[in-house]
Design an enzyme around this catalytic site. Structure first.
Site, mmCIF file in Angstrom:
data_model
loop_
_atom_site.group_PDB
_atom_site.id
_atom_site.type_symbol
_atom_site.label_atom_id
_atom_site.label_comp_id
_atom_site.label_asym_id
_atom_site.label_seq_id
_atom_site.Cartn_x
_atom_site.Cartn_y
_atom_site.Cartn_z
ATOM 1 C CG ASN A 9 -1.733 1.219 1.400
ATOM 2 O OD1 ASN A 9 -1.774 2.063 0.503
ATOM 3 N ND2 ASN A 9 -2.393 1.346 2.544
ATOM 4 C CE LYS A 11 -0.165 3.125 4.836
ATOM 5 N NZ LYS A 11 -0.094 3.198 6.298
ATOM 6 C CG HIS A 97 -5.815 1.757 5.204
ATOM 7 N ND1 HIS A 97 -5.380 2.683 6.120
ATOM 8 C CD2 HIS A 97 -4.820 0.865 5.046
ATOM 9 C CE1 HIS A 97 -4.150 2.363 6.489
ATOM 10 N NE2 HIS A 97 -3.785 1.259 5.857
ATOM 11 C CD GLU A 99 -2.952 5.306 6.836
ATOM 12 O OE1 GLU A 99 -2.944 5.351 5.594
ATOM 13 O OE2 GLU A 99 -2.018 4.795 7.503
ATOM 14 C CD GLU A 169 -3.394 -2.488 7.265
ATOM 15 O OE1 GLU A 169 -2.242 -2.635 6.840
ATOM 16 O OE2 GLU A 169 -4.082 -1.480 7.009
ATOM 17 N N GLY A 175 2.649 2.280 10.824
ATOM 18 C CA GLY A 175 3.575 3.403 10.698
ATOM 19 C C GLY A 175 4.278 3.764 11.992
ATOM 20 C CB SER A 215 5.464 -1.885 11.872
ATOM 21 O OG SER A 215 5.026 -0.568 12.172
#
Ligand code: 13P
Length: 257
Positions: A9, A11, A97, A99, A169, A175, A215
Site C-alpha cells: 500500500n 498510500k 483502511h 486511515e 491491521e 507506521g 510495520s
C-alpha cells in the site's frame, strides 16, 4: 494450503515517474520469484495506476487501488468508481483502511457498499479491519473486529466472500514501527477466521486469506507468516523501496515452500 498474498500500500507517496521506477525495480527484483506460492499486488495512488499497469503488463504482479466509490458514475466530484478502476487496469482494491476510517469518515456501512460495487465489477476487495490502541487497552479488540467484519460483510454471500481478502491491521502498529507480535497477530487472525466460520461455514473459513498489516519489514515477515492463520501482509512503509518489498515477498515465499 492457502496461497499467500502480499500487497504494497503506497498510500499518498510517489509521483507518476517515481511509481514507474518503483514498479520497474520490483519487476526486476521479483523476476525469479515463484508466484505459485504468493500473489503480489501493488497499490499506487490513483494518478499512477495506468502507468504502473503498463509496467506490470505480462507480469504476475497484480495492481490495486486504495479506495473506490460505490456508484458506477455520476455527479460525485472527486470520486472514482469500480468500473473506472477496472478500466485503469486494477484487479484489487483496498477498502476501509484505518486511515480512511480515521480521517475521511469511512464507516462499516460505506465499506459494505464499496465491497458490493467492487465485487459487481470483478475487483477483489482487500477489506481492512483492526482496533486502535484505546480499544485494545480497554480489551475491546475482538468486539471492534466483530463489528467491523459483520458490518462490512452485510448481505455478502459465502460465494462472494471467497472473492475477497481480509486485512487485519491493528491501528497502533501502523507506521509506528511497533509490529504486533506474531502471537498477537495469530490471536486476532484466528478470531476472525472463527467468526467467519460461524457466519459462512468451515469451507469458507478455511479458504479465505487474512493478511496482517502494521510495520511489516523483511526482519519480521517470516515470523508472521509462520503462524497458521496469517496468509500474507499488507505493507506500507517497507513497500516504498524495491529492495525491502522484494525481500519481504521473497522471504515469505521461502517460508511457505
Ligand atoms: P506500515 O507498514 O507503514 O506500518 O503501514 C501499514 C499499512 O497501513 C498498510 O496498509
Amino acid at each position: 494450503m492457502r496461497k499467500l498474498i502480499i500487497a504494497g500500500n503506497w498510500k499518498m507517496y510517489r509521483t507518476i515517474n517515481e511509481a514507474i521506477d518503483l514498479a520497474n525495480g520490483l519487476k526486476r527484483e521479483l523476476f525469479k520469484l515463484d508466484f505459485a506460492y504468493v500473489d503480489v499486488v501493488l497499490c499506487p495512488v490513483f494518478t499512477a495506476l495506468s502507468e504502473v499497469a503498463e509496467v506490470l503488463n505480462e507480469t504476475d504482479i497484480g495492481l490495486g487501488a486504495q479506495d473506490v466509490y460505490w456508484l458506477d458514475e455520476g455527479a460525485f466530484t472527486g470520486e472514482v468508481s469500480a468500473a473506472m478502476l477496472k478500466d485503469a487496469g486494477c484487479q484489487y482494491v483496498i477498502i476501509g483502511h484505518s486511515e480512511r476510517r480515521q480521517f475521511f469518515g469511512e464507516t462499516n456501512e460505506t465499506v459494505n457498499k464499496k465491497i458490493k460495487a467492487s465485487l459487481k465489477h470483478g475487483l477483489i476487495p482487500i477489506i481492512c479491519v483492526g482496533e486502535n490502541l484505546q480499544e485494545r487497552e480497554a480489551n475491546n479488540t475482538f468486539k471492534v473486529i466483530e463489528d467491523q467484519i459483520k458490518g462490512s460483510l452485510t448481505e455478502i454471500s459465502g460465494e462472494d466472500l471467497l472473492k475477497t481478502v481480509i486485512a487485519y491491521e491493528p491501528v497502533w502498529a501502523i507506521g509506528t514501527g511497533k509490529t504486533a507480535t506474531s502471537d498477537q497477530a495469530q490471536e486476532a487472525h484466528k478470531y476472525i477466521r472463527d467468526l467467519l466460520r460461524k457466519m459462512y461455514g468451515e469451507e469458507a473459513a478455511q479458504s479465505i486469506r487474512i493478511q496482517y498489516g502494521g510495520s511489516v519489514k523483511p526482519e519480521n515477515i517470516a515470523q508472521l507468516i509462520g503462524k497458521p492463520d496469517v496468509d500474507g501482509a499488507l505493507v506500507g512503509g517497507a513497500s516504498l523501496k524495491a529492495d525491502s518489498f522484494s525481500a519481504i515477498v521473497t522471504r515469505a515465499s521461502e517460508v511457505r515452500k
